[in-house]
Write a protein that holds these residues in place. Sequence first.
Motif, PDB file in Angstrom:
ATOM      1  N   MET A  17     -76.748  62.693 -36.707  1.00 19.29           N
ATOM      2  CA  MET A  17     -78.015  63.849 -36.085  1.00 19.29           C
ATOM      3  C   MET A  17     -78.206  63.138 -36.190  1.00 19.29           C
ATOM      4  SD  MET A  17     -77.818  67.249 -37.105  1.00 19.29           S
ATOM      5  CE  MET A  17     -79.989  67.167 -36.653  1.00 19.29           C
ATOM      6  N   LEU A  18     -78.285  61.521 -36.248  1.00 16.56           N
ATOM      7  CA  LEU A  18     -78.841  60.681 -35.197  1.00 16.56           C
ATOM      8  C   LEU A  18     -78.377  60.471 -33.744  1.00 16.56           C
ATOM      9  CD1 LEU A  18     -81.466  57.986 -34.991  1.00 16.56           C
ATOM     10  CD2 LEU A  18     -79.708  56.801 -36.077  1.00 16.56           C
ATOM     11  N   PHE A  19     -77.194  60.854 -33.845  1.00 19.67           N
ATOM     12  CA  PHE A  19     -75.897  60.313 -32.777  1.00 19.67           C
ATOM     13  C   PHE A  19     -76.444  61.452 -31.496  1.00 19.67           C
ATOM     14  CE2 PHE A  19     -72.162  61.440 -30.064  1.00 19.67           C
ATOM     15  CZ  PHE A  19     -71.995  60.155 -29.801  1.00 19.67           C
ATOM     16  N   LEU A  20     -76.650  62.756 -32.392  1.00 21.18           N
ATOM     17  CA  LEU A  20     -76.466  64.192 -31.040  1.00 21.18           C
ATOM     18  C   LEU A  20     -78.291  64.015 -30.828  1.00 21.18           C
ATOM     19  CD1 LEU A  20     -75.241  66.786 -33.003  1.00 21.18           C
ATOM     20  CD2 LEU A  20     -73.891  65.735 -31.289  1.00 21.18           C
ATOM     21  N   LEU A  21     -79.315  63.083 -31.486  1.00 24.82           N
ATOM     22  CA  LEU A  21     -81.324  63.411 -30.827  1.00 24.82           C
ATOM     23  C   LEU A  21     -80.445  62.436 -29.584  1.00 24.82           C
ATOM     24  CD1 LEU A  21     -82.522  63.251 -34.207  1.00 24.82           C
ATOM     25  CD2 LEU A  21     -82.627  64.839 -31.567  1.00 24.82           C
ATOM     26  N   ALA A  22     -80.241  60.547 -30.177  1.00 21.14           N
ATOM     27  CA  ALA A  22     -79.880  60.216 -29.224  1.00 21.14           C
ATOM     28  C   ALA A  22     -79.055  60.553 -27.455  1.00 21.14           C
ATOM     29  CB  ALA A  22     -78.788  58.645 -29.254  1.00 21.14           C
ATOM     30  N   SER A  26     -80.725  60.957 -24.141  1.00 17.52           N
ATOM     31  CA  SER A  26     -80.446  59.606 -22.495  1.00 17.52           C
ATOM     32  C   SER A  26     -80.143  61.414 -21.028  1.00 17.52           C
ATOM     33  CB  SER A  26     -78.639  59.589 -23.205  1.00 17.52           C
ATOM     34  OG  SER A  26     -79.291  58.297 -24.298  1.00 17.52           O
ATOM     35  N   LEU A  27     -79.655  62.315 -22.082  1.00 18.85           N
ATOM     36  CA  LEU A  27     -79.346  63.593 -21.370  1.00 18.85           C
ATOM     37  C   LEU A  27     -80.825  63.937 -20.405  1.00 18.85           C
ATOM     38  CD1 LEU A  27     -77.070  65.124 -19.949  1.00 18.85           C
ATOM     39  CD2 LEU A  27     -77.808  66.772 -22.055  1.00 18.85           C
ATOM     40  N   ALA A  28     -81.930  64.376 -21.541  1.00 18.41           N
ATOM     41  CA  ALA A  28     -82.808  64.227 -21.099  1.00 18.41           C
ATOM     42  C   ALA A  28     -83.753  63.636 -19.866  1.00 18.41           C
ATOM     43  CB  ALA A  28     -83.939  64.871 -22.021  1.00 18.41           C
ATOM     44  N   LEU A  29     -83.808  62.527 -20.459  1.00 17.72           N
ATOM     45  CA  LEU A  29     -84.188  61.212 -19.336  1.00 17.72           C
ATOM     46  C   LEU A  29     -83.836  60.875 -17.997  1.00 17.72           C
ATOM     47  CD1 LEU A  29     -85.932  58.440 -19.613  1.00 17.72           C
ATOM     48  CD2 LEU A  29     -84.856  57.449 -20.281  1.00 17.72           C
ATOM     49  N   GLY A  30     -81.879  61.186 -18.195  1.00 11.93           N
ATOM     50  CA  GLY A  30     -80.753  61.224 -17.203  1.00 11.93           C
ATOM     51  C   GLY A  30     -81.141  62.032 -16.232  1.00 11.93           C
ATOM     52  N   VAL A  31     -81.964  63.372 -16.798  1.00 12.30           N
ATOM     53  CA  VAL A  31     -82.228  64.677 -15.805  1.00 12.30           C
ATOM     54  C   VAL A  31     -83.658  64.694 -15.131  1.00 12.30           C
ATOM     55  CG1 VAL A  31     -82.885  67.074 -16.059  1.00 12.30           C
ATOM     56  CG2 VAL A  31     -80.739  66.166 -17.149  1.00 12.30           C
ATOM     57  N   ARG A  32     -84.186  63.888 -15.595  1.00 15.81           N
ATOM     58  CA  ARG A  32     -85.585  63.642 -15.406  1.00 15.81           C
ATOM     59  C   ARG A  32     -85.270  62.763 -14.198  1.00 15.81           C
ATOM     60  NH1 ARG A  32     -89.244  60.295 -18.346  1.00 15.81           N
ATOM     61  NH2 ARG A  32     -90.191  59.316 -16.369  1.00 15.81           N
ATOM     62  N   VAL A  33     -84.800  61.317 -14.241  1.00 17.00           N
ATOM     63  CA  VAL A  33     -84.780  60.348 -13.114  1.00 17.00           C
ATOM     64  C   VAL A  33     -83.523  61.108 -12.050  1.00 17.00           C
ATOM     65  CG1 VAL A  33     -83.229  57.954 -12.595  1.00 17.00           C
ATOM     66  CG2 VAL A  33     -84.613  58.352 -14.699  1.00 17.00           C
ATOM     67  N   TRP A  34     -82.672  62.280 -12.268  1.00 23.15           N
ATOM     68  CA  TRP A  34     -81.937  62.495 -10.524  1.00 23.15           C
ATOM     69  C   TRP A  34     -83.253  63.594  -9.578  1.00 23.15           C
ATOM     70  CZ3 TRP A  34     -77.771  62.670  -8.840  1.00 23.15           C
ATOM     71  CH2 TRP A  34     -77.098  63.383  -7.463  1.00 23.15           C
ATOM     72  N   ARG A  35     -83.446  63.927 -10.703  1.00 26.78           N
ATOM     73  CA  ARG A  35     -84.541  65.350 -10.444  1.00 26.78           C
ATOM     74  C   ARG A  35     -86.006  64.216  -9.421  1.00 26.78           C
ATOM     75  NH1 ARG A  35     -86.083  69.370 -14.959  1.00 26.78           N
ATOM     76  NH2 ARG A  35     -83.858  70.942 -14.544  1.00 26.78           N
ATOM     77  N   GLU A  36     -86.369  63.171  -9.781  1.00 22.16           N
ATOM     78  CA  GLU A  36     -86.966  63.006  -9.269  1.00 22.16           C
ATOM     79  C   GLU A  36     -86.548  61.534  -8.135  1.00 22.16           C
ATOM     80  OE1 GLU A  36     -89.121  59.597 -11.985  1.00 22.16           O
ATOM     81  OE2 GLU A  36     -90.130  61.365 -12.935  1.00 22.16           O
TER      82      GLU A  36
END
Length: 160
Positions: A17-22, A26-36
């Motif tokens: 579960m900890l691995f899946l949350l991390a 990471s995916l959400a942060l990457g998508v946000r950086v990509w959109r910006e």
Amino acid sequence: MSKRHSADSLFTLLLLMLFLLAGAASLALGVRVWREAEGGVQRQYALATPLQYLAGRARQADGLRIERFADGTEAIAFEAELAGETYVTRLYCYNDSLCELFTPVDVTLTPADGAALLPAKSLHLSREQENGLVRAVLTGQDGRSGEVLLAPRLGEGAAA
């Protein structure tokens, strides 16, 4: 042994579960950086493209001047001779677009007659006193401004 097996299974499940949350974070942060980054590129493109178009057209011209249409709209004008006739190309902003109007030199039209090329809010032109270049300040749809110094082509037979 059953309690130890349960504890090991619980630990493994919590670790998964900890691995899946991390991974999800990471995916959400990457998508946000990509959109910006993509938004920044789009904003830069929206301002740089009309400015580069103006500069490119000026470099192709033998001479350039600032003109005004009857309604006061400023335009940068380039003359060219084709098949023995003189034509003028005018670049200006009208109805939130950078527009181009290509006509024989003796034909008078309005800004509405030109072709819209790129989105742009306004274009202000001024002649630089010290070097004779034309300063073009373009305001984009988002209100940001950029400027470019326009110089005609210099070469044999070209007007300075």
